[in-house]
Structure formats: structure tokens, C-alpha cells
Design a protein around this motif. Sequence first.
Motif, PDB file in Angstrom:
ATOM      1  N   LEU A  22     -13.561 -12.766   6.640  1.00 31.01           N
ATOM      2  CA  LEU A  22     -14.066 -11.872   5.603  1.00 31.01           C
ATOM      3  C   LEU A  22     -14.035 -10.424   6.093  1.00 31.01           C
ATOM      4  CD1 LEU A  22     -15.326 -11.409   2.845  1.00 31.01           C
ATOM      5  CD2 LEU A  22     -17.565 -11.885   3.864  1.00 31.01           C
ATOM      6  N   PHE A  23     -14.441 -10.226   7.329  1.00 32.72           N
ATOM      7  CA  PHE A  23     -14.421  -8.891   7.908  1.00 32.72           C
ATOM      8  C   PHE A  23     -12.986  -8.365   7.992  1.00 32.72           C
ATOM      9  CE2 PHE A  23     -15.064  -5.706  11.246  1.00 32.72           C
ATOM     10  CZ  PHE A  23     -16.156  -5.046  10.708  1.00 32.72           C
ATOM     11  N   ARG A  24     -12.066  -9.251   8.326  1.00 28.85           N
ATOM     12  CA  ARG A  24     -10.644  -8.879   8.386  1.00 28.85           C
ATOM     13  C   ARG A  24     -10.150  -8.408   7.016  1.00 28.85           C
ATOM     14  NH1 ARG A  24      -6.173 -13.297   8.702  1.00 28.85           N
ATOM     15  NH2 ARG A  24      -4.400 -11.991   8.301  1.00 28.85           N
ATOM     16  N   LEU A  25     -10.546  -9.109   5.954  1.00 27.66           N
ATOM     17  CA  LEU A  25     -10.160  -8.720   4.599  1.00 27.66           C
ATOM     18  C   LEU A  25     -10.752  -7.368   4.222  1.00 27.66           C
ATOM     19  CD1 LEU A  25      -8.806  -9.325   1.895  1.00 27.66           C
ATOM     20  CD2 LEU A  25     -10.867 -10.599   1.252  1.00 27.66           C
ATOM     21  N   VAL A  26     -12.021  -7.161   4.538  1.00 32.52           N
ATOM     22  CA  VAL A  26     -12.675  -5.878   4.235  1.00 32.52           C
ATOM     23  C   VAL A  26     -11.981  -4.748   4.990  1.00 32.52           C
ATOM     24  CG1 VAL A  26     -14.822  -4.568   4.518  1.00 32.52           C
ATOM     25  CG2 VAL A  26     -14.895  -6.895   3.620  1.00 32.52           C
ATOM     26  N   LEU A  27     -11.690  -4.952   6.266  1.00 32.76           N
ATOM     27  CA  LEU A  27     -10.994  -3.924   7.044  1.00 32.76           C
ATOM     28  C   LEU A  27      -9.591  -3.677   6.513  1.00 32.76           C
ATOM     29  CD1 LEU A  27     -12.015  -4.426  10.768  1.00 32.76           C
ATOM     30  CD2 LEU A  27     -12.577  -2.534   9.251  1.00 32.76           C
ATOM     31  N   THR A  28      -8.932  -4.708   6.002  1.00 28.58           N
ATOM     32  CA  THR A  28      -7.608  -4.534   5.406  1.00 28.58           C
ATOM     33  C   THR A  28      -7.691  -3.598   4.206  1.00 28.58           C
ATOM     34  OG1 THR A  28      -6.845  -6.699   6.148  1.00 28.58           O
ATOM     35  CG2 THR A  28      -5.689  -5.737   4.276  1.00 28.58           C
ATOM     36  N   ILE A  29      -8.682  -3.804   3.372  1.00 24.19           N
ATOM     37  CA  ILE A  29      -8.861  -2.943   2.194  1.00 24.19           C
ATOM     38  C   ILE A  29      -9.191  -1.513   2.622  1.00 24.19           C
ATOM     39  CG2 ILE A  29     -10.324  -2.535   0.171  1.00 24.19           C
ATOM     40  CD1 ILE A  29     -10.555  -5.663   0.020  1.00 24.19           C
ATOM     41  N   ILE A  30     -10.073  -1.370   3.600  1.00 19.95           N
ATOM     42  CA  ILE A  30     -10.420  -0.030   4.093  1.00 19.95           C
ATOM     43  C   ILE A  30      -9.186   0.659   4.665  1.00 19.95           C
ATOM     44  CG2 ILE A  30     -11.717   1.218   5.867  1.00 19.95           C
ATOM     45  CD1 ILE A  30     -13.970  -0.864   5.424  1.00 19.95           C
ATOM     46  N   GLU A  31      -8.388  -0.057   5.442  1.00 21.39           N
ATOM     47  CA  GLU A  31      -7.175   0.528   6.036  1.00 21.39           C
ATOM     48  C   GLU A  31      -6.175   0.919   4.964  1.00 21.39           C
ATOM     49  OE1 GLU A  31      -4.424   1.988   8.810  1.00 21.39           O
ATOM     50  OE2 GLU A  31      -6.600   1.721   8.871  1.00 21.39           O
ATOM     51  N   LEU A  32      -6.033   0.103   3.934  1.00 22.23           N
ATOM     52  CA  LEU A  32      -5.131   0.439   2.831  1.00 22.23           C
ATOM     53  C   LEU A  32      -5.591   1.721   2.139  1.00 22.23           C
ATOM     54  CD1 LEU A  32      -2.776  -0.195   0.908  1.00 22.23           C
ATOM     55  CD2 LEU A  32      -4.370  -1.598  -0.409  1.00 22.23           C
ATOM     56  N   VAL A  33      -6.864   1.831   1.845  1.00 18.79           N
ATOM     57  CA  VAL A  33      -7.399   3.033   1.196  1.00 18.79           C
ATOM     58  C   VAL A  33      -7.240   4.250   2.115  1.00 18.79           C
ATOM     59  CG1 VAL A  33      -9.516   4.118   0.338  1.00 18.79           C
ATOM     60  CG2 VAL A  33      -8.976   1.768  -0.306  1.00 18.79           C
ATOM     61  N   GLN A  35      -4.909   4.752   4.388  1.00 17.17           N
ATOM     62  CA  GLN A  35      -3.502   5.160   4.383  1.00 17.17           C
ATOM     63  C   GLN A  35      -3.138   5.879   3.082  1.00 17.17           C
ATOM     64  OE1 GLN A  35      -0.802   1.983   5.379  1.00 17.17           O
ATOM     65  NE2 GLN A  35      -1.737   1.658   7.390  1.00 17.17           N
ATOM     66  N   LEU A  36      -3.653   5.392   1.962  1.00 19.81           N
ATOM     67  CA  LEU A  36      -3.387   6.056   0.678  1.00 19.81           C
ATOM     68  C   LEU A  36      -3.991   7.460   0.644  1.00 19.81           C
ATOM     69  CD1 LEU A  36      -3.974   3.048  -1.753  1.00 19.81           C
ATOM     70  CD2 LEU A  36      -1.777   4.073  -1.113  1.00 19.81           C
ATOM     71  N   MET A  37      -5.213   7.595   1.166  1.00 17.77           N
ATOM     72  CA  MET A  37      -5.861   8.905   1.216  1.00 17.77           C
ATOM     73  C   MET A  37      -5.067   9.864   2.104  1.00 17.77           C
ATOM     74  SD  MET A  37      -9.876   7.764   1.486  1.00 17.77           S
ATOM     75  CE  MET A  37     -10.340   9.322   2.209  1.00 17.77           C
ATOM     76  N   GLU A  38      -4.575   9.355   3.210  1.00 14.33           N
ATOM     77  CA  GLU A  38      -3.789  10.180   4.135  1.00 14.33           C
ATOM     78  C   GLU A  38      -2.501  10.674   3.474  1.00 14.33           C
ATOM     79  OE1 GLU A  38      -1.600   8.704   7.890  1.00 14.33           O
ATOM     80  OE2 GLU A  38      -3.629   9.264   8.528  1.00 14.33           O
ATOM     81  N   LYS A  39      -1.826   9.790   2.758  1.00 14.28           N
ATOM     82  CA  LYS A  39      -0.586  10.181   2.077  1.00 14.28           C
ATOM     83  C   LYS A  39      -0.865  11.220   0.991  1.00 14.28           C
ATOM     84  CE  LYS A  39       1.945   5.964   3.008  1.00 14.28           C
ATOM     85  NZ  LYS A  39       2.537   4.745   2.490  1.00 14.28           N
ATOM     86  N   GLN A  40      -1.948  11.016   0.248  1.00 14.27           N
ATOM     87  CA  GLN A  40      -2.311  11.972  -0.795  1.00 14.27           C
ATOM     88  C   GLN A  40      -2.666  13.326  -0.184  1.00 14.27           C
ATOM     89  OE1 GLN A  40      -1.978  11.723  -4.006  1.00 14.27           O
ATOM     90  NE2 GLN A  40      -2.878  13.693  -4.463  1.00 14.27           N
ATOM     91  N   ALA A  41      -3.378  13.313   0.922  1.00  8.95           N
ATOM     92  CA  ALA A  41      -3.749  14.561   1.596  1.00  8.95           C
ATOM     93  C   ALA A  41      -2.492  15.296   2.065  1.00  8.95           C
ATOM     94  CB  ALA A  41      -4.673  14.268   2.774  1.00  8.95           C
ATOM     95  N   LEU A  42      -1.534  14.561   2.629  1.00 11.92           N
ATOM     96  CA  LEU A  42      -0.297  15.193   3.088  1.00 11.92           C
ATOM     97  C   LEU A  42       0.485  15.794   1.925  1.00 11.92           C
ATOM     98  CD1 LEU A  42       0.898  12.675   5.831  1.00 11.92           C
ATOM     99  CD2 LEU A  42       0.014  14.999   6.154  1.00 11.92           C
ATOM    100  N   ARG A  43       0.497  15.097   0.783  1.00  9.87           N
ATOM    101  CA  ARG A  43       1.167  15.647  -0.407  1.00  9.87           C
ATOM    102  C   ARG A  43       0.510  16.957  -0.844  1.00  9.87           C
ATOM    103  NH1 ARG A  43       0.648  10.585  -3.149  1.00  9.87           N
ATOM    104  NH2 ARG A  43       2.109   9.282  -2.075  1.00  9.87           N
TER     105      ARG A  43
END
Length: 96
Positions: A22-33, A35-43
Motif C-alpha cells: 500500500l505504501f508503495r502504491l501511495v509513493l508511486t502516486i506521489i512520484e507521478l505527481v 514528476q508532472l509538477m516538475e515538467k509543468q514548472a520547467l515549461r
Amino acid sequence: MAATRSLSRRLESDPESIERDLFRLVLTIIELVRQLMEKQALRRVDDGSLTEEQIEGLGTGLMRLEEAVEELKGRYDLATADLNIDLGPLGMLLSD
């Protein structure tokens, strides 16, 4: 009857394993978000729509988030590869 036995076997799991998964799934979602935030910030940086202060704040925030994720992965002995989910023909969920 066989279906009931099969279901009960799948539900019987080690509590520590369930917590880790369960913790692995939660961390996966956090990591995905993250990475998306990082890409948006770079744009936004590339577009020139941010002030120097905003760029600094975004960078600091993203670094802190990444540090927190790394610390949490360490608690459960998880690597970044453990968080990546294979989506079949779509490829892997997380970018490298």
C-alpha cells in the motif's frame, strides 16, 4: 467452493506485506505527481512566465518533495524502480 477458497487465499496476506504494498502504491502516486509538477514548472520557466522568486520557490519545493520521497522509500527499502508500474502497451508509468 473452489472460487471461495481461491479468494480467501488471495485475501490472506502478511500484514507487513500489505502495508508495504500500500505504501508503495501511495509513493508511486506521489512520484507521478512530483514528476508532472516538475515538467509543468520547467515549461513555465521556459515560457518566461515566472519571476525569479517563483522559480526559486518552485525549485526549493520540488527538491524538498524529492528528498521526502527518497526518505520514505528508504523506510520501506524501496527503489525508484519499485514504484514504476508497467502499463503494458503504454509503457512504464514513471519517466526515468
